[in-house]
Design a protein around this motif. Structure first.
Motif, mmCIF file in Angstrom:
data_model
loop_
_atom_site.group_PDB
_atom_site.id
_atom_site.type_symbol
_atom_site.label_atom_id
_atom_site.label_comp_id
_atom_site.label_asym_id
_atom_site.label_seq_id
_atom_site.Cartn_x
_atom_site.Cartn_y
_atom_site.Cartn_z
ATOM 1 N N LEU A 9 -16.882 -10.474 -3.028
ATOM 2 C CA LEU A 9 -16.843 -11.419 -4.143
ATOM 3 C C LEU A 9 -16.874 -12.823 -3.548
ATOM 4 C CD1 LEU A 9 -16.422 -11.577 -7.297
ATOM 5 C CD2 LEU A 9 -14.062 -12.164 -6.753
ATOM 6 N N HIS A 178 -19.411 -22.790 -9.206
ATOM 7 C CA HIS A 178 -18.023 -22.355 -9.399
ATOM 8 C C HIS A 178 -17.873 -20.892 -9.775
ATOM 9 C CE1 HIS A 178 -16.103 -26.591 -9.813
ATOM 10 N NE2 HIS A 178 -16.124 -26.153 -8.573
ATOM 11 N N MET A 179 -18.956 -20.233 -10.196
ATOM 12 C CA MET A 179 -18.765 -18.833 -10.588
ATOM 13 C C MET A 179 -18.693 -17.945 -9.342
ATOM 14 S SD MET A 179 -22.384 -17.833 -12.309
ATOM 15 C CE MET A 179 -23.881 -17.582 -11.375
ATOM 16 N N ARG A 180 -18.094 -16.779 -9.569
ATOM 17 C CA ARG A 180 -17.992 -15.812 -8.480
ATOM 18 C C ARG A 180 -18.770 -14.560 -8.848
ATOM 19 N NH1 ARG A 180 -13.338 -18.584 -8.501
ATOM 20 N NH2 ARG A 180 -12.568 -19.324 -6.499
ATOM 21 N N GLU A 181 -19.505 -14.038 -7.858
ATOM 22 C CA GLU A 181 -20.284 -12.819 -8.071
ATOM 23 C C GLU A 181 -20.244 -11.989 -6.803
ATOM 24 O OE1 GLU A 181 -24.084 -13.062 -10.637
ATOM 25 O OE2 GLU A 181 -24.086 -14.916 -9.501
ATOM 26 N N ARG A 289 -30.593 -17.754 -16.005
ATOM 27 C CA ARG A 289 -29.813 -16.538 -16.302
ATOM 28 C C ARG A 289 -29.802 -16.269 -17.810
ATOM 29 N NH1 ARG A 289 -26.414 -15.379 -11.731
ATOM 30 N NH2 ARG A 289 -25.609 -13.623 -12.914
ATOM 31 N N ALA A 290 -29.639 -17.348 -18.595
ATOM 32 C CA ALA A 290 -29.691 -17.202 -20.049
ATOM 33 C C ALA A 290 -31.098 -16.788 -20.473
ATOM 34 C CB ALA A 290 -29.298 -18.515 -20.717
ATOM 35 N N ARG A 293 -31.786 -13.046 -20.060
ATOM 36 C CA ARG A 293 -31.232 -12.248 -21.163
ATOM 37 C C ARG A 293 -32.076 -12.426 -22.428
ATOM 38 N NH1 ARG A 293 -26.054 -11.167 -23.712
ATOM 39 N NH2 ARG A 293 -25.139 -11.049 -21.655
ATOM 40 N N GLU B 4 -16.554 -7.301 -21.248
ATOM 41 C CA GLU B 4 -16.416 -8.752 -21.133
ATOM 42 C C GLU B 4 -14.966 -9.119 -21.432
ATOM 43 O OE1 GLU B 4 -19.550 -10.895 -23.050
ATOM 44 O OE2 GLU B 4 -21.076 -9.608 -22.117
ATOM 45 N N ILE B 20 -9.994 -13.860 -10.641
ATOM 46 C CA ILE B 20 -10.630 -13.625 -9.334
ATOM 47 C C ILE B 20 -10.199 -12.255 -8.789
ATOM 48 C CG2 ILE B 20 -10.674 -14.397 -6.928
ATOM 49 C CD1 ILE B 20 -10.356 -17.302 -8.050
ATOM 50 N N ALA B 23 -11.938 -9.526 -10.646
ATOM 51 C CA ALA B 23 -13.345 -9.461 -10.229
ATOM 52 C C ALA B 23 -13.469 -8.800 -8.858
ATOM 53 C CB ALA B 23 -13.944 -10.864 -10.210
ATOM 54 N N ILE B 34 -19.002 -10.620 -12.481
ATOM 55 C CA ILE B 34 -19.183 -12.067 -12.452
ATOM 56 C C ILE B 34 -17.939 -12.707 -13.040
ATOM 57 C CG2 ILE B 34 -20.393 -12.162 -14.679
ATOM 58 C CD1 ILE B 34 -22.275 -14.191 -13.238
ATOM 59 N N GLU B 35 -17.491 -13.778 -12.424
ATOM 60 C CA GLU B 35 -16.287 -14.475 -12.901
ATOM 61 C C GLU B 35 -16.611 -15.950 -13.065
ATOM 62 O OE1 GLU B 35 -12.635 -16.929 -12.209
ATOM 63 O OE2 GLU B 35 -14.376 -16.788 -10.934
ATOM 64 N N THR B 36 -16.298 -16.492 -14.234
ATOM 65 C CA THR B 36 -16.464 -17.940 -14.435
ATOM 66 C C THR B 36 -15.146 -18.492 -14.958
ATOM 67 O OG1 THR B 36 -17.262 -17.668 -16.697
ATOM 68 C CG2 THR B 36 -18.927 -17.767 -14.977
ATOM 69 N N GLN B 37 -15.023 -19.780 -14.954
ATOM 70 C CA GLN B 37 -13.750 -20.375 -15.317
ATOM 71 C C GLN B 37 -13.979 -21.731 -15.955
ATOM 72 O OE1 GLN B 37 -12.119 -21.734 -11.191
ATOM 73 N NE2 GLN B 37 -13.288 -19.891 -10.946
ATOM 74 N N TYR B 39 -11.529 -25.280 -17.005
ATOM 75 C CA TYR B 39 -10.205 -25.890 -17.034
ATOM 76 C C TYR B 39 -10.348 -27.379 -17.280
ATOM 77 C CZ TYR B 39 -11.909 -25.822 -12.246
ATOM 78 O OH TYR B 39 -12.711 -25.878 -11.143
ATOM 79 N N ARG B 49 -8.982 -21.135 -18.827
ATOM 80 C CA ARG B 49 -9.458 -19.781 -19.097
ATOM 81 C C ARG B 49 -10.360 -19.282 -17.975
ATOM 82 N NH1 ARG B 49 -13.636 -22.258 -22.816
ATOM 83 N NH2 ARG B 49 -15.561 -21.492 -21.935
ATOM 84 N N TYR B 61 -26.570 -13.061 -17.973
ATOM 85 C CA TYR B 61 -25.892 -14.273 -18.450
ATOM 86 C C TYR B 61 -24.399 -14.195 -18.137
ATOM 87 C CZ TYR B 61 -24.665 -18.179 -21.452
ATOM 88 O OH TYR B 61 -24.194 -19.376 -21.929
ATOM 89 N N PRO B 62 -23.836 -15.189 -17.440
ATOM 90 C CA PRO B 62 -22.465 -15.062 -16.931
ATOM 91 C C PRO B 62 -21.354 -15.393 -17.906
ATOM 92 C CG PRO B 62 -23.427 -17.092 -16.135
ATOM 93 C CD PRO B 62 -24.509 -16.392 -16.919
ATOM 94 N N LYS B 63 -21.676 -16.040 -19.029
ATOM 95 C CA LYS B 63 -20.603 -16.494 -19.916
ATOM 96 C C LYS B 63 -20.248 -15.414 -20.941
ATOM 97 C CE LYS B 63 -20.041 -20.799 -18.491
ATOM 98 N NZ LYS B 63 -18.811 -21.517 -18.238
#
Lengths: 378, 198
Positions: A9, A178-181, A289-290, A293, B4, B20, B23, B34-37, B39, B49, B61-63
């Motif tokens: 990750l 900032h995202m994690r994958e 990415r959007a 989809r 989700e 994290i 994930a 996939i992890e997004t945040q 703040y 969140r 799509y990550p959100k």
């Protein structure tokens, strides 16, 4: 020290730092700024362990100047910033471009102009990445849309920079940063790493800006006995200033021709379901990415949609757009700005297909539904 | 599998770290994740969140829009996110901090004294995020307990592993206890229905 192979990750910024290490980064100078800070944090840990150097500089101009110096001394070098810092670095980018000093400049885009919204995403720096420094100059700009792509593409950024002796801008956005994958880190033996061409002649015979057939002059490391002059003034083959019209003309034309020669080797584009598509999305960064989809959802509803995902923004992938425009009736260009690459798409499509932009500038990423709705309209 | 998940509360509650770890557990389980945040600029006190998508297929799509699983650790987060849940979904509420839950038609609401357990049974309020994570793993099966425990060990500050694991396990136990209660209640209902029918 290469990172351990296998699935992990990883955050986008972390992948940028680790990919840079895998590409052979040995020198980083920066002035940390949100949302790029984790790149500096990570490299502050990784570089010293690998015998490299990490310096937190007093500001952004000093940072880019330091990496240019390090690169002249033979080290693969990088800096990382966000919009406000990217504006300051333009002076140095112009210098690196004109003096053909390999280096990588990471810009993690946030909402701007000026201080903007430091923690929120945007794609407003696409044209600045191309034309931010003054003067007529070529540049390569790469843009990842996932964490795994960040790891792979930053390696390409170094390889292009070294192979062709040019600064490369690595244009990320806050979401990807900032995202994690999950990233499957390849074994170090599987990673192709390029080196800059170095002189094959003695120091006495060395002409620092004399290029061969590939238009790339071999580059000597400072401190190895090859003494030469590097200047932002227009220079001739010896590296010393010139104002002779024929030499001024020759330098700008060689740099342009070099970019044209490099273009097929530095253009990375993914085409997804484009061959039979009636409507095509052209997208980059998190927006791709959007779009991916949206294209899938459109197909499920019986609309033949396709996606051109540009990982190289500059040089602009004209050929991919031209071909898609021949078959499709419309190309939709979603961007987190008021319309930057949409005009390039329009130029490349040259009236063969309708080109429609889609802007979102409220500090949130564009959603698949917004793109799908636009696909259904056109 | 395609789940989700939205973890919401205030800055300082450790929700991003919980996201994290969740994930990372999914990576250990061999899944796509996939992890997004998001703040505010404040380190503490602002809305916070983390969103996690765990799937067997590649995720584009990550959100997270409308979630399968929502954790709410503050009243403000509850007001904002509790209703953004799919029918048949799950809302886990930290009843220590959340007094009223809006109508979430079609979703199951589980109220747990998450922060109280962290405060009194673990002895450290900051471990509430690990109690919550344990509860989520226990109720919703988002990760295998082995993968989750490994991820906790790898990601929490050195020297706090045992404390955080204790919190995680208490959260799991709490979830299991609730699941057993629910099973007993369902069994009783079935018996009632059966006797009504005869």
């Amino acid at each position: 020290m290469p990172s351990k192979a296998g699935a992990r990750l990883m955050q986008g910024n972390e992948a940028c730092a680790e990919g840079a290490m895998a590409a052979g980064l040995r020198f980083f100078a920066g002035y940390p700024i949100t949302p790029s800070t984790e790149i500096a944090e990570e490299l502050a840990l990784l570089l010293p362990k690998a015998g490299g150097k990490f310096i937190q500089m007093e500001d952004e101009i000093a940072s880019i100047s330091a990496i240019i110096g390090a690169s002249l001394a033979g080290a693969k070098a990088m800096t990382a910033t966000s919009g406000p810092g990217f504006s300051l670095k333009q002076e140095g980018i112009g210098f690196a471009s004109y003096t053909e000093v390999p280096c990588v400049i990471v810009n993690v885009q946030r909402v701007g102009p000026s201080t903007g919204v430091p923690t929120a995403p945007a794609q407003g720096d696409v044209m600045q990445a191309r034309w931010g420094t003054h003067g007529d100059h070529p540049i390569v700009v790469l843009c990842p849309s996932s964490v795994a792509e960040t790891f792979a593409l930053i390696i390409e950024a170094f390889n292009i920079s070294e192979r062709w002796r040019m600064p490369v801008v690595f244009l990320m956005d806050e979401v990807v940063a900032h995202m994690r994958e999950k990233v499957t880190v390849p074994d170090v033996s599987q990673i192709a790493v390029a080196e800059r061409p170095r002189p094959q002649v003695s120091p006495e015979q060395y002409l620092p800006y004399a290029a061969g057939e590939d238009l790339v002059p071999p580059m000597a490391d400072y401190g190895t006995g090859y003494r030469y002059h590097v200047t932002g003034l227009t220079h001739d083959q010896t590296g010393f200033p010139t104002t002779k019209r024929i030499e001024v003309d020759a330098l700008t034309r060689r740099l342009d021709a070099k970019m044209r020669m490099a273009a097929p080797h530095v253009t990375f584009v993914d085409e997804i379901l484009v061959d039979d598509a009636e409507v095509v999305v052209f997208a980059y960064g998190i927006t791709a990415r959007a779009a991916s989809r949206a294209v899938r959802d459109a197909r499920a509803q019986g609309l033949k949609a396709g996606l051109i995902k540009a990982k190289t923004l500059w040089p602009f992938p004209d050929e991919h757009v031209r071909k898609a425009a021949e078959r499709a009736r419309a190309i939709v260009v979603p961007e987190m700005n008021m319309g930057q690459l949409v005009r390039e798409v329009e130029r490349a499509a040259a009236g063969r297909a309708r080109v429609v932009g889609l802007s979102r500038v409220d500090a949130e990423p564009i959603t698949p539904d917004e793109i799908l709705a636009r696909l259904r309209e056109v | 599998m395609h789940k989700e998940i939205r973890l919401s509360g205030t800055g300082g509650q450790g929700l991003i770290l919980a996201g994290i770890i969740l994930a990372e557990a999914a990576v250990h389980d061999g899944r796509e994740v996939i992890e997004t945040q998001s703040y505010g600029p404040e380190a503490r006190g602002g809305a916070s969140r983390a969103e996690v998508i765990i799937a067997d297929e590649a995720i584009d799509y990550p959100k997270v829009g409308v979630a399968d699983v929502v954790l709410v650790m503050s009243q403000e987060a509850c007001n904002r996110y509790a209703a953004q849940v799919k029918p048949g979904g799950l809302v886990v509420v930290d009843e220590t901090n959340v007094k009223s839950v809006p109508d979430v038609a079609g979703a199951r609401v589980v109220r747990l004294p998450i922060t109280d357990i962290a405060r009194h049974e673990v002895g450290r309020q900051v471990t509430a995020n690990m109690v919550a994570l344990g509860a989520l793993v226990g109720i919703a099966g988002l990760a295998t307990p082995e993968a989750a425990e490994r991820a906790v060990r790898e990601r929490v500050p050195k020297g706090t592993e045992e404390l955080n694991l204790k919190a995680f396990r208490l959260g799991m136990e709490l979830a299991m206890e609730r699941a057993r209660e629910r099973a007993r209640e369902r069994a009783r209902e079935r018996v009632r229905e059966a006797s009504d029918a005869t």
